[in-house]
Motif scaffolding. Structure first.
Motif, mmCIF file in Angstrom:
data_model
loop_
_atom_site.group_PDB
_atom_site.id
_atom_site.type_symbol
_atom_site.label_atom_id
_atom_site.label_comp_id
_atom_site.label_asym_id
_atom_site.label_seq_id
_atom_site.Cartn_x
_atom_site.Cartn_y
_atom_site.Cartn_z
ATOM 1 N N GLY D 56 30.443 -68.176 137.730
ATOM 2 C CA GLY D 56 30.585 -67.111 138.899
ATOM 3 C C GLY D 56 29.828 -67.816 140.135
ATOM 4 N N VAL D 57 30.286 -67.382 141.366
ATOM 5 C CA VAL D 57 29.816 -67.723 142.640
ATOM 6 C C VAL D 57 29.238 -66.347 143.477
ATOM 7 C CG1 VAL D 57 30.823 -69.921 142.749
ATOM 8 C CG2 VAL D 57 32.210 -67.966 143.361
ATOM 9 N N PRO D 58 28.535 -66.692 144.468
ATOM 10 C CA PRO D 58 28.315 -65.510 145.339
ATOM 11 C C PRO D 58 29.486 -64.991 145.928
ATOM 12 C CG PRO D 58 26.850 -67.541 145.843
ATOM 13 C CD PRO D 58 27.966 -68.005 144.850
ATOM 14 N N ARG D 59 29.548 -63.519 146.393
ATOM 15 C CA ARG D 59 30.336 -62.659 146.819
ATOM 16 C C ARG D 59 31.308 -63.849 147.896
ATOM 17 N NH1 ARG D 59 30.543 -56.980 147.625
ATOM 18 N NH2 ARG D 59 28.430 -57.229 146.440
ATOM 19 N N TRP D 60 30.856 -64.265 148.829
ATOM 20 C CA TRP D 60 31.372 -65.004 149.786
ATOM 21 C C TRP D 60 32.115 -66.212 149.580
ATOM 22 C CZ3 TRP D 60 29.599 -70.096 151.077
ATOM 23 C CH2 TRP D 60 28.382 -70.306 150.641
ATOM 24 N N LYS D 61 32.072 -66.607 148.330
ATOM 25 C CA LYS D 61 32.890 -67.701 147.610
ATOM 26 C C LYS D 61 33.768 -67.482 146.702
ATOM 27 C CE LYS D 61 31.901 -71.949 148.147
ATOM 28 N NZ LYS D 61 31.868 -73.373 147.900
ATOM 29 N N ASP D 113 30.646 -82.333 144.317
ATOM 30 C CA ASP D 113 31.846 -82.095 144.750
ATOM 31 C C ASP D 113 32.072 -80.480 144.104
ATOM 32 O OD1 ASP D 113 34.680 -81.624 144.879
ATOM 33 O OD2 ASP D 113 35.302 -83.505 144.017
ATOM 34 N N LEU D 114 31.861 -79.550 145.211
ATOM 35 C CA LEU D 114 31.859 -78.302 144.868
ATOM 36 C C LEU D 114 33.215 -77.835 144.230
ATOM 37 C CD1 LEU D 114 29.700 -76.838 147.751
ATOM 38 C CD2 LEU D 114 28.976 -77.064 145.406
ATOM 39 N N ASP D 115 34.210 -78.370 144.717
ATOM 40 C CA ASP D 115 35.648 -78.047 143.935
ATOM 41 C C ASP D 115 35.663 -78.583 142.333
ATOM 42 O OD1 ASP D 115 36.398 -76.959 146.495
ATOM 43 O OD2 ASP D 115 37.429 -78.801 147.281
ATOM 44 N N ALA D 116 35.223 -79.569 142.285
ATOM 45 C CA ALA D 116 35.389 -80.205 140.899
ATOM 46 C C ALA D 116 34.253 -79.256 139.875
ATOM 47 C CB ALA D 116 34.640 -81.419 141.043
ATOM 48 N N LEU D 117 33.214 -78.510 140.766
ATOM 49 C CA LEU D 117 32.495 -77.762 139.842
ATOM 50 C C LEU D 117 32.747 -76.554 139.518
ATOM 51 C CD1 LEU D 117 29.486 -77.191 139.031
ATOM 52 C CD2 LEU D 117 28.758 -76.322 141.056
ATOM 53 N N GLY D 118 33.860 -76.129 140.250
ATOM 54 C CA GLY D 118 34.767 -74.886 140.186
ATOM 55 C C GLY D 118 33.916 -73.682 140.390
ATOM 56 N N GLU D 119 34.345 -72.408 140.110
ATOM 57 C CA GLU D 119 33.729 -71.428 140.521
ATOM 58 C C GLU D 119 32.287 -70.976 139.632
ATOM 59 O OE1 GLU D 119 35.283 -67.898 141.941
ATOM 60 O OE2 GLU D 119 36.953 -68.785 143.146
ATOM 61 N N ASN D 120 31.453 -72.055 139.708
ATOM 62 C CA ASN D 120 30.048 -71.782 139.112
ATOM 63 C C ASN D 120 28.800 -72.206 139.908
ATOM 64 O OD1 ASN D 120 30.966 -71.819 136.026
ATOM 65 N ND2 ASN D 120 31.986 -73.773 136.898
ATOM 66 N N THR D 121 27.908 -71.489 139.715
ATOM 67 C CA THR D 121 26.863 -71.715 140.626
ATOM 68 C C THR D 121 25.534 -72.234 139.840
ATOM 69 O OG1 THR D 121 27.119 -69.565 141.928
ATOM 70 C CG2 THR D 121 25.015 -70.501 141.902
ATOM 71 N N ILE D 122 24.935 -73.361 140.421
ATOM 72 C CA ILE D 122 23.785 -73.979 139.856
ATOM 73 C C ILE D 122 22.620 -73.721 140.863
ATOM 74 C CG2 ILE D 122 22.704 -76.231 139.260
ATOM 75 C CD1 ILE D 122 25.317 -77.089 138.412
#
Lengths: 252, 252, 252, 252, 252, 252
Positions: D56-61, D113-122
């Motif tokens: 998952g990612v913050p709301r704005w993403k 590469d945030l796109d390659a990370l997919g909807e994940n948060t580190i």
């Protein structure tokens, strides 16, 4: 409802005997808006307990089918001998306030069947109007009465099925301590400040322990002293449980 | 310094017997700047304890001739299995943090002669680097070692007269609990979450109680169960006191 | 001390006439610790007013020879029909609370000779235990009684010279409003929420205005309406001034 | 993994030559719970870096298909020579903390590469356990190792497709400065406080700049000095990139 | 748009007559981004008013079909003669700021048909760039102009149906006071600090009262004085209403 | 004072050439109360800079004989295209605000001889009234003008000896960046958001660097690109230094 203890004959600072409670008064339904409320007095200590019943539960319990009971404790600025600053003005809750709020919540949840409550929340507010020792234990004892009435309100308003047994027991609390080497029940403020060991004990109506919090303020204590304090507390809480029963019966 | 307990032979979740401590390691002087410090490990629980010695006392003790010892407890955000938000980012200290900080401070003050310390302050910082149950009791146990070294530092730097006996005893702490009906010593996290009763006990090196904090998480407990838990805790703290003595002797 | 108004014969929501106060009760010295205190009730509205007398003044008045009077207003979470969050938990004081605290302080300072008070501070705490409209005006009216007693305390304890005239007048306050086109005195909550114009008026015992705060909640108001409201308020405050005099005389 | 630099032969305060790093040690997986972690040491500077992987990612993403990497930096109160107050106790984050947290986040995002990370948060947490200069650059260098392991964790747990190239490069950082007129690499605290110009440089494994932050603490600097500092930093970061590669390879 | 009052011929501190406004200038659309804006000047008092139009309403109005108008007032730190600390740095809004923000919001809502506005929100920001008395009344007067333009913007962008009459009237405000026994219009700072009675009056374009806030700073005031002040305020607001009309017409 | 750049002939978004500043206007003494002030405009970016001179220094500099210069930066809520929440309402300063405030303070201190200033403090307040890129660099450039006037005020009022050379140089700042592969001077907002690399450079009147803060927003940058950006910034700051000189001379 109150217990008017006989004229003190002991040698404590206010004439009580070591195992004697202060006069305890509980005025049920002191408030007009709250679903349950009680003004409880232990001598000069006065705590106003309000129970607010609301349908629904906090986010983290949604869909669980189970309810929630939580508590907040606070003291009016001039409850004490010297005025204390308001926590709202300071912008934060102090450690003592946090600690007591958590204790009250845990103590009340110990005698509630949250599943039977269903997805409803009962918020307890215990506000100390005047402090003379034992405010947290008075708060627990009074909050139980407010809680019982809020549950009854929930049943009357069909938020809780009337057949459910939500309360599994009653609960009360008392402070005990070793003052000048002697175990005493229900310390008033002057005794509290000179106690070597200070203990708050929360006991169910059936006599089991919910919380035992003993602290050596001066010298550490041993198993014998611990035993004596627990005996006093168990006796005091039995008296309180009776007062709670009486007040809940008579005024219903 | 550490105690390498023999290969576990019990039937607890990690193979320990009911009265067996986890492996306990204390690395004294883990920090270069602090006047006293210890990294304490109870199994996977790791707490970094630092003692900061400063001359002078808080305003309210000025001119009293007496010193002060206080503590702050905190947890790194990823000490736990799931990351927790930082209290600095939330802008306020939570109730649990407050409660534990106060417990650590009281426990250490119980074995300090503040008059002998003179107008000096020792601030203890207990930061949990990794949590696996028992962080508050590990913090107390480690903080004692850091405190002892900070007092030695004060004597070496002539802030405290060398002849003064500032420490009146040692102090350690352990958690005990009733898990699946059985009293157990030194709960790790998996045991802690399933305990019906959870108790933290702080004991002096000479075997007296400083704090007894028992809480019924599930069913209330009776005098017999309370007795069994206190027995376990007393035994565990005696072991810890020996480890403290060893680490303070060997590395001096 | 109280005024038991005759059986309501009017056509307002609770049967009062347009110029009739609710029953007003003032219990002087409701608290044991405070230098002055009063529990004031306007119908179901109950405000606990405490006056704390301390020697010394805030930093910015030091050396001025003059004293200070200040006030804080707050509401218990369950004073209202629906529970409100505690400002201490929210971590900040709301705008309404700020505004009312400032109003109470200004109103009381208007009838105090701060030079005669000398370098002493009186802190007024007005805590609403139950709210049913008119809490701020009840607070001012009750705070005056607590203040008068705190000044008397200061004289008895020689902090203020007995010969000084510290109070220059008395002060009380009342809410008035236009409800369904009709000017009414002392609005209870049900009237307050439907008022088109809402006005709080603070009046000295000798009949002059200290504060006039009129707000058009619905339609703006004209000079005629303003005049009618001021007439009602002046009359109501004259009654309150008499109650204050009575309570301060009888119980002395 | 560490680089044990040869016995210092230079004339700096600790015997290093101007272009010599302090001993650098990276202990990978210092924590048991975090998806990635590293304890990084530059001489006496010790920073614990933890990377928390969450789906998952913050709301704005949300719904962007793209992930997020963010960082928080903090210092334990006794990391420094004199104890600093906790930001959680002060109730707010200081400007320096904010600034460094933002720098770390930006630096790491530069090689992801945030796109390659997919909807994940580190979430990266860099906590300074001990400070002796260069904590922010050590944090970036260690955080990269923790981040790389967290990404590997995400692939092993199928939160990120194994075929995705999430890391586009590596990143490390070092401080440089002009001390007594001489450009020096990797300032320790004693050098840092006397530097006329202080620069933090963040460099990718392939040698490009991510951040250049130069500040004249004393006299302003010219293009020649700026060039000399960038040369030193580029060299130092190349060494750090090699250490990072070694630690990530050897322990896998 | 401005009113250039004739050369002062009175005997007030700046030469004005008792019923004379300071020079009033309104620069419409001072900002490029805001949907409506005005820089309003009353002599040396300068307030920048911005109106932000956003579709949607706060949670508690969702689905009501009705809109919302709210306001925030603030002062730059060096607006005043002596620099004041920033409220953002202090971490909380002061009581005065809260009070004035609420007053501005109420005043503007008094002349808005929130149903006609539809589910849209207009946020007014009134920032005092320079203060010389009368900042809150200047803010209300300028905010009306910004509000009118923001509503026009909403109609041009089809967020509000063009046929709706959203504004039901105009609104302006002025301060009046009794200085050295004499009722004066539009107090500048030097007059404000010496006023015995200070009153802020908010009046609609059609001459009705929205707010009357009178405070006795020194001696209480009587009905006659109150009348004189209301007369002055009514006259001043009529002038301001004309300036508002002119500025909204000429620049359209 | 302003530079009216010739009609843009370049191909940037607003027609400028790559090395062309926006129109720069500085209105000196825009405020009446502040000891120094300037409203600075870079195109649509408008920052109000106020310098407050006060005798005395913060506690930690007392008795040093040396002065202090510090800065606070903030943005009005509607300075930007979309309204941002006030930091005073949020109750805390954001990281970006902190970072810029610190940058402004450091930049101004770089050209001040704090010993020559004596034990006086100059507080700079830079409030962005409208933002269109480059607010922090405009703030530094404008703050220098306000600072110079505040120092002159200090000399005129004998708080600083007239013979002291307090300013050792002038200082200005500009943003540069690489947009679509091309190095550009003085980015406006539309350029700023698409820049791959963004750099803020603070330069003294004599051409040395005070701060160089380059950040790769997209791809990392190399030494050649860094060089091109520094060339642009050096040229732009030379123009700004001339405008500063002109405005300080002409209006004196």
């Amino acid at each position: 409802m109150s217990t008017q203890n006989p004229t003190p004959a002991g040698d404590r600072v206010d004439g009580r005997t070591p195992d004697q409670l202060r006069d305890v008064h509980i005025t049920r339904n002191w408030l007009d808006h709250a679903e349950g409320s009680a003004l409880i007095e232990f001598g000069r200590t006065r705590v106003l307990c309000a129970a607010s019943f609301t349908e629904g539960v906090p986010r983290w319990k949604k869909g669980s089918g189970s309810g929630w009971v939580t508590a907040e404790y606070a003291m009016l600025p001039r409850a004490t001998n010297t005025r204390g600053a308001r926590e709202s003005v300071k912008g934060k809750i102090g450690g003592r306030t946090h600690e007591i709020s958590r204790l009250i919540g845990r103590s009340l949840r110990a005698i509630i069947d949250l599943d039977a409550l269903g997805e409803n929340t009962i918020q307890l507010d215990c506000d100390v109007l005047q402090a003379d020792g034992g405010t947290r234990t008075a708060a627990i004892t009074g909050a139980y009465v407010a809680l019982a009435d809020a549950i009854a309100w929930g049943k009357q308003h069909a938020a809780v099925p009337a057949a459910k047994q939500v309360l599994t027991d009653s609960v009360s609390a008392i402070s005990v301590g070793i003052v000048e080497g002697r175990p005493l029940l229900d310390l008033e403020y002057r005794e509290d400040v000179t106690a070597q060991t200070d203990m708050n004990v929360v006991v169910t109506g059936s006599g089991s322990f919910v919380e035992v919090q003993g602290t050596a303020e001066g010298a550490p204590f041993d198993r014998t002293e611990l035993g004596a304090l627990l005996d006093l507390a168990t006796g005091g809480c039995a008296e309180l449980a009776q007062i709670q029963r009486d007040v809940l019966v008579e005024q219903r």
